[in-house]
Design an enzyme around this catalytic site. Structure first.
Site, short mmCIF file in Angstrom:
data_model
loop_
_atom_site.label_atom_id
_atom_site.label_comp_id
_atom_site.label_asym_id
_atom_site.label_seq_id
_atom_site.Cartn_x
_atom_site.Cartn_y
_atom_site.Cartn_z
CE LYS A 84 39.25 47.46 39.72
NZ LYS A 84 39.07 48.06 41.05
CB SER B 279 36.74 40.19 38.57
OG SER B 279 38.02 39.72 38.94
#
Length: 409
Positions: free
Chosen positions: A61, A311
């Site tokens: 992110k 992720s």
């Protein structure tokens, strides 16, 4: 950055992703690509893990958040930024803002894990807890933006964010140029859209497979409808991909460039998290383990070499404990049995002796003596056992029956 325009929404180009990569130099780590012997044997082709769980802030992110905030005009930066997130996006925005000298406000749900709240504050953001679900938190952040002029930093529905996330795709092609399939988790779609934009522009032959949790699978419905469709009350342990509606910008890209979107169960997710921890020695959150879950669910359907994108690794320790237990149960590593004994001294010791012979580890024992279904001299015993897998479970059951015990279903 400049973007070409689709029918209704701006979209992202390879040049945008390359520009984001230059912007992120010295900011985001080029994360490791690790081979997995276990998954390679399972899939029958080389499998590599792209370890964004080792990125700064613990997830991909930071990439998109930094590119988005860095692209603001000076007068916009002066008003600060605001975001809404249960964890990963919050930390990405907080660190990106601190690096760029921008004031940040992050709204988080009241039930957000304490480690994620603390990390977001330590990166420099002011945190406000509001609402019990992300939709309420999102509304509060947008209201704050309207009242103060702060720029709302969306977690996935903006071209700058998608371009930043697309740098993961460029790294994959550099680290594994022979890749044939990339598997990536999908929530709102920013990461998958970014990777697809970069990879398909350079290697249109690479197959890109998106993965969603069954309880929060908005993309299959949306792709079938040809437009973003919301899933009411999305439910999954994988909070990083627990998104009820696809973003408008990533949806158009994914519909055009992602080859397939699959779904995985909660059992698949917990088994994948356990595998990452035990076999790869990597701490991965459920959303980050979703590509591995897809490989476990249907290993023979992927052309290799395969790259699975891990992720994120920001998992709450309490959730980790629950998920690991769930994963061990899904993998046949726990066994719960109920049986009846004659209520006399030594009966339980005899039972435990049988279990000791077959190397079943007793985690918990409970007795029931007051059930009206029990005879006057009977006691019901429930055992929680740790085993080595499904075959060992069968051996334990056989040993109990051979010893004369009746296992109650």
């Amino acid at each position: 950055m400049s973007y070409r325009t689709a029918d209704s929404f701006p979209t992202v180009t390879l040049d945008d992703v390359r520009g984001a990569q230059k912007m992120l130099g010295g900011i985001a780590r080029v994360t490791a690509m690790e081979g997995s012997r276990h998954l390679t044997q399972l899939v029958g082709a080389p499998v590599h893990l792209k370890c964004e769980n080792l990125q700064r802030t613990g997830s991909f992110k930071l990439r998109g958040a930094y590119v988005r905030i860095a692209g603001l005009l000076p007068e916009q930066r002066a008003l600060g930024v605001v975001a809404a997130s249960a964890g990963n996006h919050a930390q990405g925005v907080a660190l990106a803002s601190a690096l760029l000298g921008v004031r940040s406000m992050v709204f988080m749900p009241k039930g957000a894990p304490l480690p994620k709240i603390s990390a977001t504050e330590e990166y420099g953001a002011e945190v406000r807890l509001h609402g019990t679900v992300v939709d309420e938190t999102l509304a509060a952040a947008q209201q704050y933006a309207a009242e103060t002029g702060a720029v709302f930093i969306h977690p996935f529905d903006h071209p700058d964010v998608i371009a930043g996330q697309g740098t993961v795709g460029l790294e994959i092609l550099e680290q594994c140029p022979e890749v044939r399939t990339i598997v990536v988790g999908i929530g709102g779609g920013g990461l998958a859209a970014g990777i697809a934009t970069a990879v398909k522009a350079l290697r249109p032959d690479v197959r890109i497979v998106g993965v969603q949790a069954e309880g929060a699978a908005a993309y299959p419905l949306s792709l079938a409808a040809g437009r973003p469709v919301a899933v009411e009350h999305p439910a999954t342990m994988a909070d990083g991909i627990k998104v009820g509606r696809p973003g408008d910008v990533p949806f158009d890209i994914i519909a055009d460039l992602v080859d397939e979107v699959r779904t995985v169960s909660e059992d698949n997710l917990s088994s994948a998290l356990l595998l990452c921890l035990e076999r790869a020695k990597l701490v991965v959150e459920p959303a980050g383990a979703s590509p591995v879950a897809a490989l476990l669910r249907d290993p023979g359907s992927f052309e290799g070499p395969v790259v699975a994108v891990l992720s994120g690794g920001n998992v709450d320790p309490v959730l980790m404990q629950r998920v690991l237990r769930h994963g061990m149960a899904a993998g046949g590593r726990y066994l719960q049995v109920r049986l009846r004994l004659t209520d006399r001294p030594g009966a339980l010791a005899t039972l435990l002796g049988v279990l000791s012979v077959v190397d079943a580890n007793v985690l918990d024992v409970s007795h029931v003596r007051t059930d009206p279904r029990l005879g006057l001299t009977e006691v019901e015993v429930e055992l929680h056992l740790e085993t080595r897998g499904p075959r060992h479970c069968a051996e334990v059951g056989h040993a109990l029956r051979e010893a004369g015990y009746t296992v109650i279903d």
